[in-house]
Design an enzyme around this catalytic site. Structure first.
Site, PDB file in Angstrom:
ATOM      1  N   HIS A 121      15.379   3.991  33.166  1.00 32.05           N
ATOM      2  CA  HIS A 121      15.670   4.567  31.857  1.00 32.05           C
ATOM      3  C   HIS A 121      16.999   5.318  31.953  1.00 32.05           C
ATOM      4  O   HIS A 121      17.363   5.833  33.002  1.00 32.05           O
ATOM      5  CB  HIS A 121      14.536   5.529  31.482  1.00 32.05           C
ATOM      6  CG  HIS A 121      14.577   6.022  30.074  1.00 32.05           C
ATOM      7  ND1 HIS A 121      15.438   7.012  29.662  1.00 32.05           N
ATOM      8  CD2 HIS A 121      13.847   5.686  28.976  1.00 32.05           C
ATOM      9  CE1 HIS A 121      15.236   7.263  28.382  1.00 32.05           C
ATOM     10  NE2 HIS A 121      14.282   6.470  27.936  1.00 32.05           N
ATOM     11  N   ASP A 192      10.443   9.478  38.352  1.00 32.41           N
ATOM     12  CA  ASP A 192      10.217   9.587  36.912  1.00 32.41           C
ATOM     13  C   ASP A 192       8.855   8.963  36.617  1.00 32.41           C
ATOM     14  O   ASP A 192       8.691   7.747  36.643  1.00 32.41           O
ATOM     15  CB  ASP A 192      11.327   8.848  36.156  1.00 32.41           C
ATOM     16  CG  ASP A 192      11.125   8.867  34.645  1.00 32.41           C
ATOM     17  OD1 ASP A 192      10.148   9.483  34.176  1.00 32.41           O
ATOM     18  OD2 ASP A 192      11.943   8.248  33.929  1.00 32.41           O
ATOM     19  N   GLN A 195       6.088   6.937  32.427  1.00 28.73           N
ATOM     20  CA  GLN A 195       5.285   5.808  31.977  1.00 28.73           C
ATOM     21  C   GLN A 195       3.982   5.641  32.748  1.00 28.73           C
ATOM     22  O   GLN A 195       3.149   4.824  32.376  1.00 28.73           O
ATOM     23  CB  GLN A 195       6.109   4.512  32.079  1.00 28.73           C
ATOM     24  CG  GLN A 195       7.301   4.458  31.170  1.00 28.73           C
ATOM     25  CD  GLN A 195       6.931   4.577  29.703  1.00 28.73           C
ATOM     26  OE1 GLN A 195       5.844   4.189  29.283  1.00 28.73           O
ATOM     27  NE2 GLN A 195       7.831   5.129  28.913  1.00 28.73           N
ATOM     28  N   LYS A 218       4.120  11.569  26.314  1.00 28.70           N
ATOM     29  CA  LYS A 218       3.796  10.226  26.806  1.00 28.70           C
ATOM     30  C   LYS A 218       2.321  10.084  27.158  1.00 28.70           C
ATOM     31  O   LYS A 218       1.845   8.970  27.364  1.00 28.70           O
ATOM     32  CB  LYS A 218       4.637   9.904  28.048  1.00 28.70           C
ATOM     33  CG  LYS A 218       6.135   9.964  27.849  1.00 28.70           C
ATOM     34  CD  LYS A 218       6.663   8.795  27.074  1.00 28.70           C
ATOM     35  CE  LYS A 218       8.185   8.766  27.117  1.00 28.70           C
ATOM     36  NZ  LYS A 218       8.763   7.634  26.375  1.00 28.70           N
ATOM     37  N   CYS A 361      16.511   2.143  25.869  1.00 23.38           N
ATOM     38  CA  CYS A 361      17.210   3.052  26.789  1.00 23.38           C
ATOM     39  C   CYS A 361      17.269   2.484  28.206  1.00 23.38           C
ATOM     40  O   CYS A 361      17.091   3.217  29.185  1.00 23.38           O
ATOM     41  CB  CYS A 361      16.553   4.433  26.795  1.00 23.38           C
ATOM     42  SG  CYS A 361      16.686   5.301  25.225  1.00 23.38           S
TER      43      CYS A 361
END
Length: 550
Positions: A121, A192, A195, A218, A361
Site C-alpha cells: 500500500h 502493516d 488487512q 479495518k 493505493c
C-alpha cells in the site's frame, strides 16, 4: 464453536436502514461497518466522560484517562504484547507507518538497504521512499514473500511488509518473520497488519516483528484511531514525528526532554471518543470465535473464486488476479478492452453492490501487471453466500447487456465524425421510463449512436473529471454547431448521447436556452450517478457552453 453470519450482521445498524435493505457491501478492505456497541461507546464518551485525558486531576479528566489506559491494556492483550507501554495510539496505520519510517533517520548509512514488496500500500511505500532518499539508502523491491527472503543481504537493515495484501489478499506465511530474522538477526521488521487483523488473531510475540501497524476501522472499529506496536527498547528512544503537548517531559526556552513510550509518540490531544470506540470494538471482536470466523470466511472466498472462475470461462475478457489459497477474503479482477472496469463497477453500484474500482493505493503492483487498476471484492464476516450470488449474477448481467458486438462495431468508421445520428434518442420517452434500472439501460442503448473516432482520441480533445476517458470536438457550419464525441466506456457514451441529442446541429440561441441542470434533475441523474460521473457530465456541458460563448 459455530459461527452464524446472520446473527453477526444483526449487530450492524447500517444494514437495518431502509435505504440499505438490499445493500451488498463488499468493500471491507477499505473500511468495515460498525457494530452498535462501537457507536454507543463513542456516543457514551461524549455524554458521560468528555474531558481531556492525562491533563488534569478532576473527576472527568481522570475518567477519560482511565478509559484511554484501559483500552491500551485491551490492545496489548488483543495482539499479545507483553507490555502496555509498547502500544501507541495514532490516527491510523498511515501515521503509524510514518512514525516507524521516520525513526530510522540517522540510523542508516549510505547504501544500506530497505526491503519491501511491490504490492505494498502507498502508506507502506512512500514513507520508505522518503527515508531512502534522505539517508542515501537503497530501496529494494521483492515480487513475492519468497523472493523477499532471497533478496536479504548483509546490507539489508529494514524489511517493511504487509501481513496481507490489500489487492491480492495473500497472507504472510507462518513463521515468515522468524525466517527473516534467521537470515539477518539484526534486521528491523515492520509489519502493516491492516488487512489481517479483521480475519485472524494477531500475536506479535509469535510473529517476531519489531513494529506493527493497523487501523481500527479495518476491523469493525471507528475511523481516526490506529495502533502502533513497537518493542519497548526501541520505542523508548524513538524520535517523535510531531512535537508538542504532553509528549514533553520537561521544557525550557531552548530545549526539551521527551517522555518514554508511549507518550513521547502521542502528540497533542488524543482522539478520545475513537479510543473508547476501539475498546468496544475489541470487546466485540473477542466475543466471537476467531477460528470459526476464519473458517467461515475461507469458505466464502473459495465460493467466490469458484464462481468467478466460471464467469471467466464464460467471458474470456475477465481476468481474475487472485486465488482463494491463504487469502484473507479479497478477490481482484480486471477486464480486457473493449470492456471497462469502471463501467462494471458502476453497473454493480446500480445493483446496490458496493465494490472498489481503481488502483487501491497500490499503483506499482498494477503497473507490473500492465493494468490501469482493477475491481476489488473484499469480504467480512457479515457477508453471506447470497451476497456472492447477487454479485455473480450482476456481473453476468453486465456482460450480457454490454455486448462485445456493440462495443466493437464501427471501429473502422472514421469519416463524417460529426454525423452521429441521435434521432432515436427521445428525451420525453426516457422521462416516461420510471424504473431507474430500465432508464439506465436505455441510456446505455443510446450510446450505440456514438461511433468510434480515432481522429479525436487525442489530448487536445480530452475532457477530464471522469473515471473513464472521453473526448469532444466541435465544428460550426451555417451558424449551427456539430459535436463529435467518443469514450472508452459504453456507459459514458450513453451519457454523452444524452447531452448531444439536445445540442447536435442546433443554433447557438437554442443551445443557450437549454437548462442542463434541470434536464439532469428531471432524469434523477444526481440521485443515481456517482460523483465522478456527474462531474464528467458537467465537464462536457461546461465545455459546450464555453464553445458556444455562454
Amino acid at each position: 464453536m459455530n459461527f452464524n453470519p446472520l446473527v453477526f450482521k444483526q449487530q450492524f445498524p447500517l444494514f437495518d436502514q431502509q435505504e440499505n435493505q438490499s445493500l451488498v457491501y463488499l468493500d471491507n478492505a477499505a473500511t468495515t461497518q460498525k457494530p452498535q456497541c462501537v457507536i454507543d461507546a463513542i456516543s457514551d464518551f461524549y455524554i458521560k466522560s468528555n474531558a481531556n485525558a492525562h491533563r488534569s486531576g478532576y473527576r472527568l479528566a481522570q475518567k477519560a484517562t482511565n478509559i484511554v489506559e484501559s483500552v491500551r491494556k485491551k490492545v496489548a492483550y488483543f495482539i499479545n504484547s507483553q507490555q502496555t507501554e509498547s502500544i501507541v495510539f495514532t490516527s491510523g496505520a498511515t501515521e503509524s507507518l510514518n512514525i516507524i519510517a521516520n525513526g530510522f533517520k540517522g540510523k542508516l548509512q549510505a547504501d544500506d538497504e530497505i526491503l519491501i514488496t511491490i504490492a505494498e500500500h502507498h502508506a507502506n511505500l512512500v514513507p520508505w521512499q522518503v527515508l531512502a532518499k534522505s539517508e542515501s539508502a537503497n530501496l529494494v523491491f521483492a515480487e513475492s514473500y519468497n523472493d523477499l527472503l532471497e533478496k536479504i543481504t548483509k546490507a539489508t537493515k529494514v524489511v517493511a511488509i504487509s501481513a496481507a495484501g490489500n489487492i491480492l489478499g495473500e497472507r504472510i506465511p507462518d513463521g515468515f518473520i522468524k525466517a527473516i530474522k534467521r537470515r539477518a538477526p539484526d534486521v528491523s521488521v515492520a509489519v502493516d497488519a491492516s488487512q489481517l487483523v479483521a480475519h485472524q488473531k494477531i500475536d506479535v510475540n509469535a510473529m517476531g516483528c519489531d513494529f506493527l501497524a493497523c487501523s481500527a476501522h479495518k476491523f469493525y472499529g471507528p475511523s481516526g484511531i490506529g495502533i502502533l506496536y513497537g518493542r519497548r527498547d526501541l520505542l523508548d528512544h524513538w524520535p517523535p514525528l510531531q512535537f508538542g503537548g504532553e509528549m514533553v517531559k520537561t521544557v525550557d526556552l531552548h530545549s526539551c526532554e521527551y517522555h518514554h513510550s508511549p507518550m513521547r509518540l502521542e502528540t497533542g490531544t488524543a482522539p478520545l471518543s475513537a479510543i473508547a470506540g476501539l475498546g468496544a470494538c475489541i470487546d466485540f471482536v473477542c466475543k466471537y470465535p476467531r477460528q470459526a470466523i476464519r473458517d467461515y470466511e475461507q469458505g466464502l472466498i473459495e465460493l467466490l473464486h469458484n464462481c468467478l472462475d466460471q464467469l471467466r470461462q464464460k467471458y474470456p475478457a475477465i481476468t481474475v488476479l487472485t486465488s482463494a489459497k491463504n487469502n484473507v477474503g479479497i478477490a481482484a479482477l480486471s477486464v480486457k478492452k473493449p470492456y471497462s472496469i469502471y463501467d462494471l463497477g458502476f453497473w454493480l453500484d446500480e445493483n446496490d453492490i458496493a465494490v472498489r474500482v481503481g488502483h487501491h493505493c497500490a499503483q506499482p503492483l498494477w503497473n507490473t501487471k500492465n493494468l490501469d487498476g482493477g475491481l476489488r471484492i473484499s469480504l467480512a464476516a457479515y457477508n453471506t453466500e447470497d451476497d456472492i450470488n447477487r454479485l455473480i449474477d450482476s456481473i453476468d448481467n453486465f456482460f450480457q447487456h454490454i455486448s462485445v458486438n456493440f462495443l466493437t462495431e464501427n471501429k473502422s468508421f472514421d469519416q463524417g465524425i460529426f454525423n452521429d445520428d441521435f434521432s432515436k434518442c427521445a428525451y420525453q420517452s426516457l422521462i416516461r421510463i420510471k424504473p431507474w434500472q430500465r432508464r439506465y439501460q436505455q441510456i446505455i442503448e443510446w450510446g450505440k449512436c456514438i461511433s468510434f473516432k480515432s481522429a479525436i482520441r487525442e489530448q487536445q480533445y480530452s475532457i477530464k473529471a471522469c473515471e473513464s476517458s472521453l473526448w469532444l470536438a466541435v465544428k460550426q457550419q451555417n451558424e449551427r454547431y456539430f459535436f463529435a464525441a467518443d469514450s472508452d466506456s459504453a456507459i459514458v457514451k450513453g451519457l454523452l448521447a444524452l447531452i448531444l441529442c439536445r445540442v447536435q446541429g442546433e443554433h447557438i440561441e437554442a443551445i443557450e436556452r437549454i437548462d442542463f441542470k434541470q434536464y439532469f434533475a428531471a432524469l434523477q441523474l444526481d440521485k443515481h450517478l456517482s460523483v465522478s460521473r456527474i462531474n464528467g457530465l458537467n465537464a462536457v456541458v461546461n465545455t459546450i457552453n464555453k464553445i458556444v460563448g455562454h
